[in-house]
Design a protein around this motif. Structure first.
Motif, short mmCIF file in Angstrom:
data_model
loop_
_atom_site.label_atom_id
_atom_site.label_comp_id
_atom_site.label_asym_id
_atom_site.label_seq_id
_atom_site.Cartn_x
_atom_site.Cartn_y
_atom_site.Cartn_z
N PHE A 24 1.47 -1.15 0.18
CA PHE A 24 0.06 0.05 -0.07
C PHE A 24 0.86 1.42 0.20
O PHE A 24 0.28 2.33 -0.64
CB PHE A 24 -0.79 0.08 1.52
N PHE A 25 2.32 0.90 1.11
CA PHE A 25 2.87 2.64 1.16
C PHE A 25 3.25 2.13 -0.43
O PHE A 25 3.70 3.94 -0.69
CB PHE A 25 3.96 1.87 1.46
N THR A 26 4.25 1.62 -0.74
CA THR A 26 4.80 1.61 -2.50
C THR A 26 4.32 2.26 -3.38
O THR A 26 4.49 3.66 -3.74
CB THR A 26 5.76 0.68 -3.22
N LEU A 27 2.59 1.85 -3.44
CA LEU A 27 1.59 1.88 -4.67
C LEU A 27 0.96 2.83 -4.80
O LEU A 27 0.86 3.97 -5.78
CB LEU A 27 1.03 0.64 -5.44
N ALA A 28 0.86 3.24 -3.32
CA ALA A 28 -0.14 4.38 -3.51
C ALA A 28 0.13 5.83 -2.66
O ALA A 28 -0.87 6.45 -3.12
CB ALA A 28 -1.42 3.30 -2.60
N GLN A 29 1.18 5.51 -2.08
CA GLN A 29 1.76 6.65 -1.14
C GLN A 29 2.69 7.31 -2.15
O GLN A 29 2.81 8.58 -2.26
CB GLN A 29 2.09 6.19 0.33
N LEU A 30 3.39 6.56 -2.37
CA LEU A 30 4.81 7.22 -3.37
C LEU A 30 4.17 7.09 -4.84
O LEU A 30 5.21 7.36 -5.08
CB LEU A 30 6.10 6.18 -3.12
N HIS A 31 3.75 6.66 -5.06
CA HIS A 31 2.98 6.38 -6.64
C HIS A 31 3.97 6.40 -7.46
O HIS A 31 4.27 6.84 -8.47
CB HIS A 31 2.79 7.47 -6.83
N VAL A 48 3.25 -0.01 -10.87
CA VAL A 48 3.41 -1.12 -10.42
C VAL A 48 4.51 -2.30 -10.66
O VAL A 48 5.02 -2.08 -9.19
CB VAL A 48 2.11 -1.94 -11.09
N VAL A 49 5.22 -2.34 -10.98
CA VAL A 49 6.22 -3.35 -11.07
C VAL A 49 6.95 -2.78 -9.99
O VAL A 49 7.96 -3.53 -9.66
CB VAL A 49 7.01 -3.65 -13.13
N LEU A 78 -7.86 0.87 5.01
CA LEU A 78 -7.88 1.15 3.65
C LEU A 78 -7.94 0.27 2.12
O LEU A 78 -8.09 -0.96 2.45
CB LEU A 78 -6.31 1.35 3.22
N PRO A 79 -8.26 1.29 1.29
CA PRO A 79 -8.76 0.40 0.36
C PRO A 79 -7.64 0.30 -0.79
O PRO A 79 -6.58 0.60 -0.50
CB PRO A 79 -8.60 1.38 -0.74
N ALA A 80 -7.15 -1.46 -0.95
CA ALA A 80 -5.51 -1.72 -1.62
C ALA A 80 -5.51 -1.28 -2.82
O ALA A 80 -6.69 -1.25 -4.02
CB ALA A 80 -6.01 -3.20 -1.58
N PRO A 81 -4.89 -1.18 -3.82
CA PRO A 81 -4.19 -1.07 -5.33
C PRO A 81 -4.54 -2.11 -5.97
O PRO A 81 -4.18 -3.27 -5.06
CB PRO A 81 -2.92 -0.63 -4.41
N GLU A 82 -5.38 -1.84 -6.94
CA GLU A 82 -5.84 -3.05 -6.96
C GLU A 82 -5.03 -3.64 -8.31
O GLU A 82 -4.18 -3.18 -8.82
CB GLU A 82 -7.13 -2.53 -7.97
N LEU A 83 -4.64 -5.47 -8.55
CA LEU A 83 -3.41 -5.77 -8.59
C LEU A 83 -4.22 -6.58 -9.47
O LEU A 83 -3.49 -6.70 -10.65
CB LEU A 83 -2.25 -6.60 -7.83
N LEU A 117 -2.63 -10.32 -1.55
CA LEU A 117 -3.65 -11.46 -1.83
C LEU A 117 -4.91 -11.15 -0.98
O LEU A 117 -5.89 -11.27 -1.77
CB LEU A 117 -3.77 -12.48 -2.63
N VAL A 118 -4.87 -11.15 0.44
CA VAL A 118 -6.46 -11.24 0.96
C VAL A 118 -6.55 -9.61 1.04
O VAL A 118 -8.04 -9.14 1.51
CB VAL A 118 -5.57 -11.67 2.63
N SER A 119 -5.67 -8.84 1.20
CA SER A 119 -6.02 -7.11 0.42
C SER A 119 -6.83 -6.97 -0.68
O SER A 119 -7.30 -6.08 -0.03
CB SER A 119 -5.18 -6.49 1.56
#
Lengths: 346, 297
Positions: B54-61, B64-65, B122-127, B209-211
């Motif tokens: 969540f931190f890397t994808l939704a907060q640091l933007h 994805v890879v 928190l909403p999980a970044p959709e992977l 995966l759970v998130s």
């Protein structure tokens, strides 16, 4: 360690818990302070003291099981629940008075402890911890899914008022004296049990179970006995808590509580009854501190006070395990030794 | 009345959830097998993994890879730090200390994550897209399928790794006996570090995966408590067995809730794995595939 010049000339002196005149003086002063305390402290702190003493009772039982006998248990809080529910249900359905319902609840918890101790016949260490973890979830499930009129399911039960003859325990002060007396008696019981034959057998099993068996200790019966005694303490504490608060539901007896009780043993030091008091005191003071700091911290943290408290507890346990695994009681022993030797270093 | 359609889609759902349990059970087993520590903080490692992503994808933007790679590095670092700071200094201490330090870490992480990220889920970044697939009348989610795939991948991957690679062989040596491994010139410390890193990464994958379906919160940690019965059922030893155990527990809890909830007013889903765990402990403590240890209890 004895102070210099104090020698044991009789067996009675060797066995005494209180040895010197100074110790007698300090004990009597301590007891007087305890008995006068309700006059001086505010009602909220009196409630704090009462709940602390109830916790001391249950953690003393856990200390006998974990600290002395070396068996892991994650079901101490659910055993308290069994005690609380048993005494409440007996009092509500059969109209048992307070002084009879509490022993019945205690005994019911003890029986559950006997059953829960049975897996220790086959497993030990982590596996036993997992068995008690399973027992926790199953007992909570049974309480929460029993018929409404028996256990109150998820809603909970009102506990009848505690009375002794025509005297009703209704304010915190009368409760304070009752719980204090019970705590002192059970503390003395635990202390004497721990230093007698049974306690020594427990320690032998903890330190090396093969050796213990080789010197003729029946390991299984002593393990089950440890579970039984531990659960008796938990049942007593649970029954008292039910009557003291006047209401019980499953949310009072969580897995967190069971983990906290183990944490108190780590902080106080395993294998010592005095350690229990240190551990519980530190823990409860931290909790009370968080309660007092709550209004100040809420604007900064939002609703995260309880999680923050958990984080602090976690850190405290980690710090003690890494830096003082023998707990506060070991520091206390070091302090006593140093003042007895003062001004010499050894 | 349970119709056959409900039954079949329940079983399919149970198998897919079971994959997730299996994945988390593998991360338990990796550590227990090699170091003899049952890590009660495994669920919290999964939870922290979800928070890291969540931190890397939704907060640091970050892309994805890159975010996933960074997440894996951070999770590995996390496992390494945990082993080096907490578990390593406790070598030779009684089981109680080992258990309490992992329990203390689980308390700590459960406490510290809401302080940092807030108490709300928190909403999980959709992977993985949240679509529902259907074959005939049976409907199941894509996330479930992906997590089951990950579990199969992990199970086969680790089985091959332990059987056919040199590092896997070294790890199996360490499992056997620390002192003997040390005597043959293996650095037990380095191997255990690597095991903890691997286990933290597996736990992170499970947590992420759970998130995907439940959002980033403590659900991953709670789910891992249900992976404990799985790990125990297969005996805390066998990695392909963990997948099978996960499926057994996943399906049996669905069946229990379908058939027994009527008698117990619900709640069977949460409790059934623990009933299985207690039975396993009493009847066959070394589990289905575990080594039967000869020891006095």
């Amino acid at each position: 360690m004895q102070p210099c010049g104090i020698l044991n000339r009789k067996y009675a002196q060797d066995m005494a818990i209180v040895r010197t005149k100074l110790q007698w003086g300090l004990w009597i002063a301590f007891l007087i302070v305890l008995f006068l305390l309700p006059v001086f402290v505010s009602p909220s702190w009196l409630m704090f003291l009462n709940q602390t003493m109830i916790t001391v009772i249950t953690v003393m039982g856990l200390q006998l099981l974990v600290g002395f006998c070396g068996q892991l248990s994650l079901m101490q809080s659910v055993t308290m629940a069994v005690g609380a529910y048993a005494s409440t249900i007996i009092a509500r359905t059969f109209g048992f008075p307070f002084w009879l319902a509490v022993p019945c609840g205690t005994l019911a918890a003890g029986v559950i402890g006997l059953i829960a101790g049975a897996p220790s016949l086959r497993v030990k260490g982590y596996y036993l911890a997992l068995a008690t973890l399973a027992a926790h979830y199953i007992i909570v499930f049974v309480i929460a899914h029993s018929p409404m009129e028996i256990t109150g399911a998820t809603i909970g039960l009102e506990v009848p008022a505690a009375s002794f003859g025509s005297f009703v325990f209704q304010n915190d002060q009368s409760w304070y004296y009752l719980i204090l007396a019970i705590t002192l008696i059970s503390g003395l019981f635990a202390k004497n049990l721990a230093r007698g034959k049974i306690g020594r057998a427990f320690v032998a099993i903890r330190d090396n179970d093969l050796t213990a068996e080789a010197v003729g200790i029946n390991i299984f019966s002593y393990k089950v006995l440890a579970f039984f005694i531990c659960s008796l303490f938990a049942g007593l504490a649970g029954s008292l808590q039910a009557y003291y608060i006047g209401f019980i539901d499953t949310s009072q007896f969580t897995l967190w509580n069971a983990i906290w009780y183990l944490g108190m043993i780590v902080v106080g030091g395993g294998g010592s009854i005095l350690g229990v008091i240190f551990g519980v005191a530190v823990w409860r003071l931290l909790e009370q501190g968080a309660l007092l700091a709550g209004p100040v911290l809420t604007p900064i943290l939002g609703g995260a006070i309880f999680p923050l408290l958990n984080a602090v507890f976690g850190l405290v346990i980690i710090a003690f395990l890494l830096f003082e695994p023998r707990g506060l009681v070991h520091r206390w022993e070091l302090f006593k030794a140093s003042y007895r030797l003062w001004p010499y270093s050894y | 009345m349970v119709t056959s359609e409900i039954l079949i889609s329940g079983i399919v759902g149970g198998v897919l959830t079971g994959g997730l349990y299996g994945l988390l059970a593998i991360s338990f087993i990796l550590i227990y097998k090699s170091s003899g520590v049952l890590n009660f903080a495994q669920g919290e490692m999964a939870m922290v993994g979800a928070y890291i992503i969540f931190f890397t994808l939704a907060q640091l933007h970050v892309p994805v890879v890159l975010g996933l790679v960074l997440g894996i590095v951070l999770a590995g670092l996390f496992g390494w730090v945990l082993h080096e700071t907490a578990l390593r200094p406790l070598i030779g201490q009684p089981v109680f200390s080992m258990m309490m330090i992992t329990v203390a870490f689980s308390l700590f992480f459960r406490g510290i994550t809401p302080v940092i990220w807030g108490t709300a889920i928190l909403p999980a970044p959709e992977l993985v897209p949240l679509t529902t697939l259907s074959i005939g009348t049976v409907r199941f989610s894509l996330v479930g399928l992906v997590s089951f795939g990950c579990a199969c991948l992990a199970a086969t991957g680790f089985t091959i790794f332990f059987k056919f690679t040199r590092r896997g062989l070294l790890m199996r040596t360490v499992c056997e006996d620390h002192q003997l491994a040390e005597a043959t010139g293996i650095s037990v410390r380095r191997i255990l570090d690597q095991v903890w890193i691997l286990s933290a990464i597996v736990a992170m994958v499970g947590g992420v995966l759970v998130s995907q379906t439940t959002g980033v919160g403590d659900t991953a940690a709670n789910l891992a408590l249900k992976a404990l019965p799985v790990a125990l059922l297969v005996g805390l030893e066998s990695i392909p067995g963990a997948l099978l155990g996960g499926v057994i527990i996943g399906v049996s809890e669905i069946l229990a809730s379908l058939y027994l909830d009527a008698f117990t007013c619900g709640g069977m889903m949460e409790t059934f794995p623990y009933i299985v765990m207690l039975l396993v402990l009493i009847i066959r403590p070394y589990g289905l595939f575990g080594l039967k240890r000869i020891e006095r209890v």
